[in-house]
Write a protein that holds these residues in place. Sequence first.
Motif, PDB file in Angstrom:
ATOM      1  N   ARG A  17      -9.566 -14.102   6.173  1.00 13.16           N
ATOM      2  CA  ARG A  17      -9.080 -15.312   6.117  1.00 13.16           C
ATOM      3  C   ARG A  17      -7.901 -15.211   6.076  1.00 13.16           C
ATOM      4  N   PRO A  18      -7.124 -17.327   6.451  1.00 10.44           N
ATOM      5  CA  PRO A  18      -5.776 -16.500   5.958  1.00 10.44           C
ATOM      6  C   PRO A  18      -5.054 -16.149   4.755  1.00 10.44           C
ATOM      7  N   ASP A  19      -5.495 -16.401   3.924  1.00  2.00           N
ATOM      8  CA  ASP A  19      -4.860 -16.023   2.356  1.00  2.00           C
ATOM      9  C   ASP A  19      -5.088 -14.445   2.030  1.00  2.00           C
ATOM     10  N   GLU A  20      -6.041 -13.816   2.386  1.00  2.00           N
ATOM     11  CA  GLU A  20      -6.439 -12.614   2.249  1.00  2.00           C
ATOM     12  C   GLU A  20      -5.594 -11.315   3.487  1.00  2.00           C
ATOM     13  N   LEU A  21      -5.256  -9.728   3.196  1.00  2.00           N
ATOM     14  CA  LEU A  21      -4.814  -9.607   3.278  1.00  2.00           C
ATOM     15  C   LEU A  21      -5.560  -8.624   4.570  1.00  2.00           C
ATOM     16  N   SER A  22      -5.459  -7.758   5.585  1.00  2.00           N
ATOM     17  CA  SER A  22      -6.620  -6.871   6.661  1.00  2.00           C
ATOM     18  C   SER A  22      -6.790  -6.007   6.286  1.00  2.00           C
ATOM     19  N   ARG A  23      -7.855  -5.381   6.432  1.00  2.00           N
ATOM     20  CA  ARG A  23      -8.476  -4.302   5.735  1.00  2.00           C
ATOM     21  C   ARG A  23      -7.439  -2.624   6.270  1.00  2.00           C
ATOM     22  N   GLY A  24      -7.165  -1.963   5.436  1.00  4.26           N
ATOM     23  CA  GLY A  24      -6.040  -1.190   5.758  1.00  4.26           C
ATOM     24  C   GLY A  24      -4.750  -1.533   5.303  1.00  4.26           C
ATOM     25  N   PHE A  25      -4.082  -2.837   5.012  1.00  5.39           N
ATOM     26  CA  PHE A  25      -3.784  -3.346   4.930  1.00  5.39           C
ATOM     27  C   PHE A  25      -2.797  -1.911   3.926  1.00  5.39           C
ATOM     28  N   ALA A  26      -2.716  -2.196   2.578  1.00  4.39           N
ATOM     29  CA  ALA A  26      -2.523  -1.794   1.759  1.00  4.39           C
ATOM     30  C   ALA A  26      -2.295  -0.031   2.169  1.00  4.39           C
ATOM     31  N   PHE A  27      -3.412   0.744   2.222  1.00  2.69           N
ATOM     32  CA  PHE A  27      -2.840   2.112   3.035  1.00  2.69           C
ATOM     33  C   PHE A  27      -2.160   2.527   3.580  1.00  2.69           C
ATOM     34  N   ARG A  28      -1.556   1.874   5.069  1.00  2.94           N
ATOM     35  CA  ARG A  28      -0.904   1.655   5.715  1.00  2.94           C
ATOM     36  C   ARG A  28       0.682   2.088   5.396  1.00  2.94           C
ATOM     37  N   LEU A  29       0.550   0.884   4.287  1.00  3.49           N
ATOM     38  CA  LEU A  29       2.314   0.454   3.513  1.00  3.49           C
ATOM     39  C   LEU A  29       2.219   1.763   2.742  1.00  3.49           C
ATOM     40  N   VAL A  30       1.521   1.745   2.086  1.00  4.57           N
ATOM     41  CA  VAL A  30       1.915   3.377   1.070  1.00  4.57           C
ATOM     42  C   VAL A  30       1.716   4.458   2.207  1.00  4.57           C
ATOM     43  N   PHE A  31       1.077   5.069   2.831  1.00  9.98           N
ATOM     44  CA  PHE A  31       1.384   6.193   3.696  1.00  9.98           C
ATOM     45  C   PHE A  31       2.792   5.429   4.513  1.00  9.98           C
ATOM     46  N   TRP A  32       3.401   4.780   5.358  1.00 13.40           N
ATOM     47  CA  TRP A  32       4.621   4.710   6.238  1.00 13.40           C
ATOM     48  C   TRP A  32       5.285   4.678   4.363  1.00 13.40           C
ATOM     49  N   ALA A  33       5.230   4.298   3.635  1.00 13.97           N
ATOM     50  CA  ALA A  33       6.870   4.219   2.055  1.00 13.97           C
ATOM     51  C   ALA A  33       6.332   5.682   2.163  1.00 13.97           C
ATOM     52  N   LEU A  34       5.436   6.434   2.216  1.00 14.98           N
ATOM     53  CA  LEU A  34       5.303   8.015   1.735  1.00 14.98           C
ATOM     54  C   LEU A  34       6.011   8.824   2.874  1.00 14.98           C
ATOM     55  N   VAL A  35       5.566   8.363   3.997  1.00 17.46           N
ATOM     56  CA  VAL A  35       6.177   9.269   4.937  1.00 17.46           C
ATOM     57  C   VAL A  35       7.725   9.008   4.764  1.00 17.46           C
ATOM     58  N   PHE A  36       8.279   7.830   4.367  1.00 14.29           N
ATOM     59  CA  PHE A  36       9.922   7.268   4.703  1.00 14.29           C
ATOM     60  C   PHE A  36      10.219   8.435   3.398  1.00 14.29           C
ATOM     61  N   ALA A  37       9.870   8.213   2.134  1.00 14.37           N
ATOM     62  CA  ALA A  37      10.303   9.445   1.512  1.00 14.37           C
ATOM     63  C   ALA A  37      10.549  10.666   1.573  1.00 14.37           C
ATOM     64  N   VAL A  38       9.394  10.716   2.422  1.00 12.69           N
ATOM     65  CA  VAL A  38       9.263  12.488   2.553  1.00 12.69           C
ATOM     66  C   VAL A  38      10.779  12.935   3.709  1.00 12.69           C
ATOM     67  N   PHE A  63      14.821   6.919   9.583  1.00 16.15           N
ATOM     68  CA  PHE A  63      15.909   5.815   9.321  1.00 16.15           C
ATOM     69  C   PHE A  63      15.437   4.939  10.948  1.00 16.15           C
ATOM     70  N   GLY A  64      14.630   5.606  12.133  1.00 15.66           N
ATOM     71  CA  GLY A  64      14.423   4.553  12.535  1.00 15.66           C
ATOM     72  C   GLY A  64      13.171   4.309  12.781  1.00 15.66           C
ATOM     73  N   PHE A  65      12.097   5.424  12.927  1.00 18.94           N
ATOM     74  CA  PHE A  65      10.555   4.640  13.284  1.00 18.94           C
ATOM     75  C   PHE A  65       9.723   3.694  12.842  1.00 18.94           C
ATOM     76  N   VAL A  66      10.218   4.720  11.087  1.00 21.04           N
ATOM     77  CA  VAL A  66       9.399   4.087  10.072  1.00 21.04           C
ATOM     78  C   VAL A  66       9.947   2.853   9.519  1.00 21.04           C
ATOM     79  N   PRO A  67      10.967   2.313   9.142  1.00 20.98           N
ATOM     80  CA  PRO A  67      11.768   1.212   9.057  1.00 20.98           C
ATOM     81  C   PRO A  67      10.831  -0.244   9.690  1.00 20.98           C
ATOM     82  N   LEU A  68      10.784   0.822  11.050  1.00 15.78           N
ATOM     83  CA  LEU A  68      10.741  -0.741  12.268  1.00 15.78           C
ATOM     84  C   LEU A  68       9.137  -0.752  12.180  1.00 15.78           C
TER      85      LEU A  68
END
Length: 81
Positions: A17-38, A63-68
């Motif tokens: 629905r428009p008021d809820e996040l898509s499936r896997g959004f939190a996983f992808r967000l945490v994954f890319w934040a972890l890649v950035f930290a590494v 500093f390029g791909f992950v923030p984008l």
Amino acid sequence: MNTKDYGQHASGYRRPRPDELSRGFAFRLVFWALVFAVCLGWVMSHMGCAHPIENGVAALMGFGFVPLRLLCLVLSEAGVE
């Protein structure tokens, strides 16, 4: 099977629905934040200084791909085209 009748596809996929996040959004967000930290940890460590090619790849990713990618991920959830 009609998705209008049942509210979801035969495979089990349900559009969020428009008021809820898509499936896997939190996983992808945490994954890319972890890649950035590494990448950041690699660039700032002594081991990163000893290997200039790997340091360049980590800097490019961190500093390029992950923030984008994070920006595109968040904007797609916000509905910005």
